[in-house]
Design a protein around this motif. Structure first.
Motif, mmCIF file in Angstrom:
data_model
loop_
_atom_site.group_PDB
_atom_site.id
_atom_site.type_symbol
_atom_site.label_atom_id
_atom_site.label_comp_id
_atom_site.label_asym_id
_atom_site.label_seq_id
_atom_site.Cartn_x
_atom_site.Cartn_y
_atom_site.Cartn_z
ATOM 1 N N ARG A 79 0.835 -1.210 0.000
ATOM 2 C CA ARG A 79 0.000 0.000 0.000
ATOM 3 C C ARG A 79 0.869 1.260 0.000
ATOM 4 O O ARG A 79 0.537 2.251 -0.647
ATOM 5 N N ASP A 83 0.634 4.057 -2.926
ATOM 6 C CA ASP A 83 0.179 5.411 -2.630
ATOM 7 C C ASP A 83 1.144 6.488 -3.102
ATOM 8 O O ASP A 83 0.769 7.658 -3.196
ATOM 9 N N VAL A 195 0.436 10.956 3.052
ATOM 10 C CA VAL A 195 1.022 11.253 1.748
ATOM 11 C C VAL A 195 1.049 12.769 1.622
ATOM 12 O O VAL A 195 -0.005 13.425 1.606
#
Length: 228
Positions: A79, A83, A195
């Motif tokens: 993941r 991302d 992020v």
């Protein structure tokens, strides 16, 4: 395990652990079937390579996990890489090489990866793992990554492969415009993936798409204890 058992375990890892964790990018899923995670796992612990758990890279087990010397769970690594939304032209900085597995995934998606590992023995092991996997565009450097690698930047993407209390401003300044930084931020029992995208000069946008608790990276600043 036999070759057939290994491939079944890899398939189950992808379909039962990773895909249900919203890892749906076709390129990332394809890579997970190609990059042999077991080659990056210590030989004595290869039975754990496809399990939904952190795998210590040094002994003893608990000490290794506390100090961040581990492979993160497969779903967390997958993941994290997804991302960052890597492109074939991206230059990537990774802080915390570990066994080199995340670097191998990112190098397969990007132009190049510079990965910094504070432990000399782990850095050498990661170099060997990447050579064995045929990854030629990832450089492993024995270095303290807490301050990044400003002389080699700026970067299109930065991945912190462990948790931090907060993302240092110095790392954000090493992003190109449009660049993305991934980190897991916070303190137990609450940490969140972040992020951070550089959207302009001194301007950043942050999303926090999911929760995970992972070991700390070394030498990053910690908040001062609260005092009355």
């Amino acid at each position: 395990m036999t070759p057939a058992e290994i491939e079944l375990s890899r398939f189950n890892m992808i379909e039962q652990q990773i895909r249900p964790w919203d890892v749906l990018d076709a390129a990332v899923l394809e890579l997970l079937g190609q990059v042999r995670r077991e080659q990056f796992t210590p030989a004595a612990l290869r039975g754990l390579a496809f399990m939904d758990t952190e795998v210590p890279l040094r002994t003893p087990h608990e000490a290794a996990l506390r100090q961040g010397h581990c492979m993160l769970a497969p779903r967390v690594e997958a993941r994290s890489v997804q991302d960052l939304k890597l492109q074939k032209t991206d230059r990537v900085l990774e802080i915390g090489t570990g066994s080199g597995y995340s670097a191998a995934l990112m190098a397969s998606l990007a132009a190049s990866v510079l990965t910094l590992e504070i432990e000399a023995e782990l850095a050498e092991t990661a170099r060997a793992n990447l050579r064995e996997a045929g990854i030629a565009n990832a450089e492993v450097r024995h270095a303290d990554g807490a301050n990044g690698a400003a002389a080699d930047g700026p970067f299109d993407a930065i991945l912190l492969s462990g948790s931090v209390a907060a993302v240092p401003a110095a790392l954000l300044q090493q992003l190109k415009p449009g660049g993305r930084l991934f980190a897991i931020v916070g303190n137990e029992p609450m940490m969140r993936a972040q992020v951070v995208t550089r959207v302009g000069e001194g301007r950043f946008e942050t999303t926090s798409p999911w929760d995970a608790i992972v070991p700390r990276l070394q030498n990053f600043p910690e908040p001062s204890p609260f005092q009355f």
